[in-house]
Design a protein around this motif. Structure first.
Motif, PDB file in Angstrom:
ATOM      1  N   GLU A   1     -18.587  48.326   0.627  1.00 15.10           N
ATOM      2  CA  GLU A   1     -18.005  47.627  -0.298  1.00 15.10           C
ATOM      3  C   GLU A   1     -18.098  46.044  -0.117  1.00 15.10           C
ATOM      4  OE1 GLU A   1     -15.317  46.977  -3.655  1.00 15.10           O
ATOM      5  OE2 GLU A   1     -16.270  49.327  -2.666  1.00 15.10           O
ATOM      6  N   ALA A   2     -17.987  45.669   1.329  1.00 12.66           N
ATOM      7  CA  ALA A   2     -18.006  44.276   1.644  1.00 12.66           C
ATOM      8  C   ALA A   2     -19.508  43.748   1.293  1.00 12.66           C
ATOM      9  CB  ALA A   2     -17.750  44.159   3.013  1.00 12.66           C
ATOM     10  N   HIS A   3     -20.627  44.529   1.586  1.00 16.13           N
ATOM     11  CA  HIS A   3     -21.910  44.413   1.435  1.00 16.13           C
ATOM     12  C   HIS A   3     -21.959  44.012  -0.066  1.00 16.13           C
ATOM     13  CE1 HIS A   3     -26.444  45.833   2.101  1.00 16.13           C
ATOM     14  NE2 HIS A   3     -26.278  44.751   1.041  1.00 16.13           N
ATOM     15  N   ALA A   4     -21.535  44.969  -0.833  1.00 18.35           N
ATOM     16  CA  ALA A   4     -21.508  44.751  -2.321  1.00 18.35           C
ATOM     17  C   ALA A   4     -21.075  43.318  -2.888  1.00 18.35           C
ATOM     18  CB  ALA A   4     -21.140  45.883  -3.224  1.00 18.35           C
ATOM     19  N   TYR A   5     -19.888  43.148  -2.286  1.00 18.19           N
ATOM     20  CA  TYR A   5     -19.297  41.870  -2.853  1.00 18.19           C
ATOM     21  C   TYR A   5     -19.756  40.529  -2.151  1.00 18.19           C
ATOM     22  CZ  TYR A   5     -14.855  39.415  -4.357  1.00 18.19           C
ATOM     23  OH  TYR A   5     -14.137  38.520  -4.931  1.00 18.19           O
ATOM     24  N   LEU A   6     -20.083  40.625  -1.036  1.00 11.19           N
ATOM     25  CA  LEU A   6     -20.707  39.523  -0.601  1.00 11.19           C
ATOM     26  C   LEU A   6     -22.206  39.194  -1.230  1.00 11.19           C
ATOM     27  CD1 LEU A   6     -19.960  40.124   3.404  1.00 11.19           C
ATOM     28  CD2 LEU A   6     -19.208  38.173   1.973  1.00 11.19           C
TER      29      LEU A   6
ATOM     30  N   HIS B   1     -11.103  40.021   1.785  1.00  8.83           N
ATOM     31  CA  HIS B   1     -10.797  39.426   2.996  1.00  8.83           C
ATOM     32  C   HIS B   1     -12.103  38.873   3.713  1.00  8.83           C
ATOM     33  CE1 HIS B   1      -6.651  39.917   2.269  1.00  8.83           C
ATOM     34  NE2 HIS B   1      -6.892  41.033   2.770  1.00  8.83           N
ATOM     35  N   ILE B   2     -13.006  39.721   3.779  1.00 12.13           N
ATOM     36  CA  ILE B   2     -14.277  39.503   4.461  1.00 12.13           C
ATOM     37  C   ILE B   2     -14.788  38.353   3.651  1.00 12.13           C
ATOM     38  CG2 ILE B   2     -16.425  40.249   4.963  1.00 12.13           C
ATOM     39  CD1 ILE B   2     -15.165  42.949   5.492  1.00 12.13           C
TER      40      ILE B   2
ATOM     41  N   ILE C   1     -15.926  34.629   5.159  1.00  8.00           N
ATOM     42  CA  ILE C   1     -17.421  34.129   5.356  1.00  8.00           C
ATOM     43  C   ILE C   1     -17.578  32.936   4.571  1.00  8.00           C
ATOM     44  CG2 ILE C   1     -19.748  34.765   4.504  1.00  8.00           C
ATOM     45  CD1 ILE C   1     -18.742  36.258   7.112  1.00  8.00           C
ATOM     46  N   THR C   2     -16.606  32.865   3.325  1.00  6.37           N
ATOM     47  CA  THR C   2     -16.512  31.670   2.497  1.00  6.37           C
ATOM     48  C   THR C   2     -16.055  30.215   3.459  1.00  6.37           C
ATOM     49  OG1 THR C   2     -16.508  32.956   0.772  1.00  6.37           O
ATOM     50  CG2 THR C   2     -15.852  30.280   0.363  1.00  6.37           C
TER      51      THR C   2
ATOM     52  N   SER D   1     -17.935  25.321   6.838  1.00  8.44           N
ATOM     53  CA  SER D   1     -18.006  24.590   8.062  1.00  8.44           C
ATOM     54  C   SER D   1     -19.260  23.810   8.367  1.00  8.44           C
ATOM     55  CB  SER D   1     -17.653  25.582   9.331  1.00  8.44           C
ATOM     56  OG  SER D   1     -17.966  24.944  10.591  1.00  8.44           O
ATOM     57  N   SER D   2     -19.088  22.717   8.712  1.00  8.63           N
ATOM     58  CA  SER D   2     -20.538  21.837   9.125  1.00  8.63           C
ATOM     59  C   SER D   2     -20.927  22.030  10.717  1.00  8.63           C
ATOM     60  CB  SER D   2     -20.572  20.477   8.691  1.00  8.63           C
ATOM     61  OG  SER D   2     -19.379  19.883   9.659  1.00  8.63           O
ATOM     62  N   ASP D   3     -19.678  22.664  11.438  1.00  5.92           N
ATOM     63  CA  ASP D   3     -20.072  23.029  12.748  1.00  5.92           C
ATOM     64  C   ASP D   3     -19.342  24.247  13.354  1.00  5.92           C
ATOM     65  OD1 ASP D   3     -20.191  22.945  15.602  1.00  5.92           O
ATOM     66  OD2 ASP D   3     -19.443  20.943  15.802  1.00  5.92           O
TER      67      ASP D   3
END
Length: 197
Positions: free
Chosen positions: A24-29, A157-158, A162-163, A168-170
């Motif tokens: 499910e997370a794979h598909a959404y990401l 949520h995942i 990840i977003t 983040s630049s660091d």
């Protein structure tokens, strides 16, 4: 090739059987254009059977198509009702078969696990290998119950997490504050550690 992704981060989402939560997370990401793969850490792929003591058990690498056909032949009505056939239809549109994390040689920037037992298995596997590249990987656990509704919320949520990480630049410096913000926002606690490839 990398310009098609919204971020250079390479992500793996991992549950036990690479069937529900990680897929499910794979598909959404992937829909949100992240570079993502998904895996399971269990010994075998286990799906509920018609009785609690009789699960359907498959080897990792068995095509989703074959699992679909096997369950449809066993009891199409039952596996349609409990949503497994729908799950397998979705899965086979994403990739050919469930994959075992411990068999993967690819390196990732972030490993997201969906339950603490899987988090422990990932850490155990990573620590059993001698680091050769000295490249860090963030291992993060977000507990997600193994049902379709929770898997959907978990994927959101995942993707939120990840977003935040992608912005983040660091990341190595920002990760603690970022995870704290995520926990406050989603009202979920996470586990985190850094391991090395």
């Amino acid at each position: 090739m990398s310009q098609q992704y919204v971020s250079p981060l390479s992500i793996a989402v991992i549950c036990s059987s690479n069937m529900n939560r990680s897929m499910e997370a794979h598909a959404y990401l992937a829909k949100n254009r992240f570079k993502v793969r998904s895996f399971g850490t269990g010994d075998k792929v286990k799906l509920p059977g018609t009785a609690a003591d009789r699960p359907n058990v498959y080897e990792f690498g068995t095509p989703y198509e074959d699992i679909f056909n096997d369950l449809a032949n066993k009891d199409k009505h039952y596996y349609n009702q409990n949503g497994l056939l729908h799950l397998l239809e979705r899965n086979r549109l994403i990739k050919p078969c469930p994959e075992k994390f411990q068999h993967c040689t690819e390196r990732f920037d972030v490993l997201v696990t969906c339950e603490e037992r899987v988090y422990d298995q990932v850490i155990e596997y990573m620590e059993s290998k001698t680091p050769t590249y000295n490249l860090p990987v963030h291992v993060i656990n977000i507990d997600i119950q193994d049902n379709q509704e929770e898997a959907t919320f978990g994927a959101f949520h995942i993707c939120d997490l990840i977003t935040m990480m992608a912005q983040s630049s660091d990341l190595d410096n920002d990760i603690d504050e970022l995870l704290h913000r995520f926990e406050d926002k989603c009202q979920r606690s996470v586990l985190h550690c850094v391991l090395f490839y």
